[in-house]
Design a protein around this motif. Sequence first.
Motif, short mmCIF file in Angstrom:
data_model
loop_
_atom_site.label_atom_id
_atom_site.label_comp_id
_atom_site.label_asym_id
_atom_site.label_seq_id
_atom_site.Cartn_x
_atom_site.Cartn_y
_atom_site.Cartn_z
N TYR A 21 4.80 2.22 4.94
CA TYR A 21 4.12 1.22 4.11
C TYR A 21 3.20 0.36 4.97
O TYR A 21 2.04 0.12 4.61
CB TYR A 21 5.13 0.36 3.36
CG TYR A 21 5.40 0.84 1.97
CD1 TYR A 21 4.83 0.22 0.86
CD2 TYR A 21 6.23 1.94 1.75
CE1 TYR A 21 5.08 0.68 -0.43
CE2 TYR A 21 6.48 2.40 0.47
CZ TYR A 21 5.91 1.76 -0.61
OH TYR A 21 6.15 2.21 -1.88
N ARG A 22 3.70 -0.10 6.10
CA ARG A 22 2.89 -0.94 6.99
C ARG A 22 1.67 -0.17 7.53
O ARG A 22 0.59 -0.73 7.66
CB ARG A 22 3.73 -1.45 8.15
CG ARG A 22 4.75 -2.49 7.73
CD ARG A 22 5.55 -3.01 8.94
NE ARG A 22 6.70 -3.75 8.49
CZ ARG A 22 7.96 -3.33 8.57
NH1 ARG A 22 8.26 -2.17 9.14
NH2 ARG A 22 8.95 -4.07 8.12
N THR A 24 0.04 2.31 6.17
CA THR A 24 -0.95 2.70 5.17
C THR A 24 -1.75 1.51 4.64
O THR A 24 -2.72 1.71 3.90
CB THR A 24 -0.30 3.45 3.99
OG1 THR A 24 0.73 2.63 3.43
CG2 THR A 24 0.28 4.78 4.45
N ILE A 25 -1.39 0.31 5.03
CA ILE A 25 -2.14 -0.89 4.59
C ILE A 25 -3.60 -0.80 5.01
O ILE A 25 -4.49 -1.23 4.28
CB ILE A 25 -1.48 -2.18 5.14
CG1 ILE A 25 -0.17 -2.44 4.41
CG2 ILE A 25 -2.41 -3.38 5.01
CD1 ILE A 25 0.66 -3.56 5.01
N GLU A 26 -3.85 -0.22 6.17
CA GLU A 26 -5.20 -0.14 6.71
C GLU A 26 -6.00 1.06 6.22
O GLU A 26 -7.14 1.25 6.65
CB GLU A 26 -5.14 -0.12 8.24
CG GLU A 26 -4.50 -1.34 8.86
CD GLU A 26 -5.24 -2.63 8.56
OE1 GLU A 26 -6.49 -2.61 8.52
OE2 GLU A 26 -4.57 -3.66 8.33
N ARG A 32 -6.30 4.26 -1.83
CA ARG A 32 -5.21 3.46 -2.41
C ARG A 32 -4.36 4.27 -3.39
O ARG A 32 -3.15 4.17 -3.40
CB ARG A 32 -5.79 2.24 -3.10
CG ARG A 32 -4.77 1.34 -3.69
CD ARG A 32 -5.41 0.06 -4.19
NE ARG A 32 -4.42 -0.72 -4.91
CZ ARG A 32 -4.72 -1.56 -5.87
NH1 ARG A 32 -5.98 -1.77 -6.20
NH2 ARG A 32 -3.77 -2.22 -6.49
N ALA A 36 -2.65 7.40 0.56
CA ALA A 36 -1.75 6.27 0.83
C ALA A 36 -0.60 6.25 -0.18
O ALA A 36 0.57 6.11 0.19
CB ALA A 36 -2.51 4.95 0.80
N ARG A 40 3.35 7.02 0.69
CA ARG A 40 4.37 6.01 0.37
C ARG A 40 5.44 6.58 -0.56
O ARG A 40 6.63 6.34 -0.36
CB ARG A 40 3.72 4.79 -0.27
CG ARG A 40 2.93 3.96 0.71
CD ARG A 40 2.20 2.83 0.04
NE ARG A 40 1.63 1.93 1.03
CZ ARG A 40 1.14 0.75 0.73
NH1 ARG A 40 1.14 0.32 -0.52
NH2 ARG A 40 0.64 -0.01 1.68
#
Length: 120
Positions: A21-22, A24-26, A32, A36, A40
């Motif tokens: 999760y962390r 794929t934030i970027e 989205r 990503a 997730r």
Amino acid sequence: MRDFTKLKVWQRAHHLALDIYRSTIEFPPEERFGLAAHLRKTATSIGSNIAEGCGRDSEAELARFLSIAAGSSSEAEYQILLARDLGYLSPRTHEDLHCEISEVKKMLNSFIQKLSEAKS
């Protein structure tokens, strides 16, 4: 029934999901709902299947859900490779996640093997 939160393999899978999760934030905004989201969901599926198997009535059912979790681990392995090759994950982040996934897969396979031996 087992308390899945006490299983080391579930704890590692949960940690992996948090790291994914962390990571794929970027990802680019256009991913989205693409890679990503898929990554997730795949990462979440690993821990979810371990938890679901623990809620089942038999060791055979637990082993089946652990096997599904192992399949999701392989799926995540491919997805992080794709993300690296698309430039969404750095080589270092890819390597860190790959090591985590490999460890979860080893733990799952070991657990499945132990259940199989206990059944014999």
